[in-house]
Design an enzyme around this catalytic site. Structure first.
Site, mmCIF file in Angstrom:
data_model
loop_
_atom_site.group_PDB
_atom_site.id
_atom_site.type_symbol
_atom_site.label_atom_id
_atom_site.label_comp_id
_atom_site.label_asym_id
_atom_site.label_seq_id
_atom_site.Cartn_x
_atom_site.Cartn_y
_atom_site.Cartn_z
ATOM 1 N N GLU A 1 96.071 36.600 113.858
ATOM 2 C CA GLU A 1 97.024 35.767 114.609
ATOM 3 C C GLU A 1 96.405 34.490 115.162
ATOM 4 O OE1 GLU A 1 99.867 35.118 115.883
ATOM 5 O OE2 GLU A 1 101.135 36.805 115.323
ATOM 6 N N ASP A 2 97.219 33.455 115.295
ATOM 7 C CA ASP A 2 96.764 32.234 115.972
ATOM 8 C C ASP A 2 97.433 32.044 117.330
ATOM 9 O OD1 ASP A 2 99.328 31.597 114.869
ATOM 10 O OD2 ASP A 2 98.880 29.472 115.196
ATOM 11 N N LYS B 1 104.324 29.096 120.059
ATOM 12 C CA LYS B 1 103.747 29.750 118.876
ATOM 13 C C LYS B 1 104.069 31.234 118.872
ATOM 14 C CE LYS B 1 99.984 26.519 118.034
ATOM 15 N NZ LYS B 1 98.525 26.317 118.053
ATOM 16 N N LYS C 1 107.449 38.973 119.309
ATOM 17 C CA LYS C 1 106.124 38.956 119.934
ATOM 18 C C LYS C 1 106.282 38.439 121.359
ATOM 19 C CE LYS C 1 104.282 37.751 115.397
ATOM 20 N NZ LYS C 1 103.682 36.716 114.527
ATOM 21 N N SER D 1 105.526 37.715 110.405
ATOM 22 C CA SER D 1 105.838 36.393 110.945
ATOM 23 C C SER D 1 107.223 36.412 111.565
ATOM 24 C CB SER D 1 105.805 35.348 109.829
ATOM 25 O OG SER D 1 106.373 34.129 110.278
ATOM 26 N N ALA D 2 107.378 35.738 112.696
ATOM 27 C CA ALA D 2 108.694 35.638 113.337
ATOM 28 C C ALA D 2 109.589 34.640 112.610
ATOM 29 C CB ALA D 2 108.522 35.215 114.790
ATOM 30 N N ASP E 1 99.876 37.088 110.453
ATOM 31 C CA ASP E 1 100.838 36.086 110.871
ATOM 32 C C ASP E 1 100.804 34.984 109.797
ATOM 33 O OD1 ASP E 1 102.515 34.495 112.601
ATOM 34 O OD2 ASP E 1 100.719 33.351 113.116
ATOM 35 N N LEU E 2 101.817 34.154 109.748
ATOM 36 C CA LEU E 2 101.861 33.089 108.731
ATOM 37 C C LEU E 2 101.507 31.698 109.294
ATOM 38 C CD1 LEU E 2 102.749 32.146 105.798
ATOM 39 C CD2 LEU E 2 104.950 31.649 106.854
ATOM 40 N N ASP E 3 102.396 31.229 110.171
ATOM 41 C CA ASP E 3 102.271 29.856 110.681
ATOM 42 C C ASP E 3 100.989 29.695 111.498
ATOM 43 O OD1 ASP E 3 104.900 28.868 109.781
ATOM 44 O OD2 ASP E 3 105.700 30.304 111.227
ATOM 45 N N THR F 1 101.666 25.359 109.090
ATOM 46 C CA THR F 1 103.050 25.066 109.459
ATOM 47 C C THR F 1 103.273 25.095 110.970
ATOM 48 O OG1 THR F 1 103.366 27.323 108.758
ATOM 49 C CG2 THR F 1 104.367 25.625 107.379
HETATM 50 C C1 G6P Z 1 106.734 31.585 113.988
HETATM 51 C C2 G6P Z 1 106.207 30.300 114.581
HETATM 52 C C3 G6P Z 1 107.137 29.766 115.635
HETATM 53 C C4 G6P Z 1 108.563 29.692 115.096
HETATM 54 C C5 G6P Z 1 109.018 31.076 114.657
HETATM 55 C C6 G6P Z 1 110.433 31.082 114.093
HETATM 56 O O1 G6P Z 1 106.498 32.607 114.889
HETATM 57 O O2 G6P Z 1 104.921 30.502 115.145
HETATM 58 O O3 G6P Z 1 106.690 28.504 116.035
HETATM 59 O O4 G6P Z 1 109.447 29.190 116.059
HETATM 60 O O5 G6P Z 1 108.128 31.543 113.666
HETATM 61 O O6 G6P Z 1 110.436 30.368 112.882
HETATM 62 P P1 G6P Z 1 111.751 29.968 112.082
HETATM 63 O O7 G6P Z 1 111.193 29.407 110.790
HETATM 64 O O8 G6P Z 1 112.540 31.203 111.873
HETATM 65 O O9 G6P Z 1 112.452 28.959 112.900
HETATM 66 MG MG MG Z 2 101.288 31.709 114.177
#
Ligand code: G6P
Ligand code: MG
Length: 222
Positions: A170-171, A44, A146, A115-116, A8-10, A16
């Site tokens: 993942e977080d 998240k 997810k 990452s979403a 996962d990224l954020d 972020t």
């Molecule tokens: C990740 C983050 C979410 C965020 C989603 C969509 O999963 O954990 O908090 O809403 O991405 O991100 P975006 O940059 O496409 O709005």
């Molecule tokens: Mg995350």
């Protein structure tokens, strides 16, 4: 050994998750809706539109918004977010992540991103980490976010690796659920209670010890 690490990224590679929270909070305040960090845990890992829906559900006066109005609000949040994102440099890579990626790479294990976030490729560029990733899943092409396993299985399918030979990091609780549903080994980064479903939890990214994770993975596969 596992064949792939899927990240996962954020909140895992860079903080972020905090910027997403700040941007949603700003939008929510403009709408007269109050959100706090506890509520934010639910956001998240969830897509932009799903996050907006969860925020609007807090206030009965926003129940009949037209699709275009919602699009407008989601875009506005993303504008807030992109503003905050501008400040991201390689200094914002969370502690231990660079070494962890180097160790995975030197062990000839594949690395992918699940990452979403539609902003993920941009953020990896800003962090100067793009080269580590063989594949970045495009969340716009998925049918389910997810906790559905699709984003993780899509990465593994691209790499032609068995799901049981993947480790997901993942977080978010929804992300850990997604990894588990894909029959992958899940590593949670963060709060033990929030991430109780993970096969292994570390408090923060400094706890991502390659050898310990490999050992736990092997034990779980025996
Ligand atoms: C990740 C983050 C979410 C965020 C989603 C969509 O999963 O954990 O908090 O809403 O991405 O991100 P975006 O940059 O496409 O709005
Ligand atoms: Mg995350």
């Amino acid at each position: 050994n596992p064949k792939a690490f899927i990240f996962d990224l954020d909140g895992v590679i860079t903080d972020t998750a905090e910027f997403h929270y700040q941007a949603w909070k700003q939008l929510a305040e403009e709408l007269g809706i109050h959100i706090d960090r506890e509520f934010n845990e639910q956001l998240k890992g969830i897509s932009r539109m799903d996050s907006l829906d969860r925020i609007l559900a807090l206030d009965s006066s926003y129940q009949s918004l037209a699709a275009e109005e919602k699009e407008g609000l989601a875009t506005k949040k993303n504008e807030h977010y992109k503003q905050l994102m501008q400040a991201i440099t390689p200094e914002h890579i969370l502690p231990g992540i660079k070494d962890f990626l180097d160790t995975i790479k030197s062990n000839k294990i594949e690395i992918a991103l699940a990452s979403a976030s539609k902003n993920a490729p941009m953020i990896l560029e800003q962090l100067q980490l793009s080269d580590y990733f063989r594949y970045i899943v495009d969340p716009a092409k998925l049918s389910n976010g997810k906790p559905d396993p699709e984003i993780f299985t899509t990465a593994a399918d691209f790499l032609s690796v068995d799901y049981s030979e993947c480790i997901g990091v993942e977080d978010a609780a929804s992300g850990v659920q997604a990894i588990n549903a894909a029959s992958m080994f899940s590593v949670g980064v963060g709060d033990k209670e929030v991430l109780a479903a993970a096969d292994m939890v570390v408090e923060d990214t400094t706890g991502l010890d390659f050898n310990k994770i490999i050992e736990a993975f092997r034990q779980a596969r025996n």
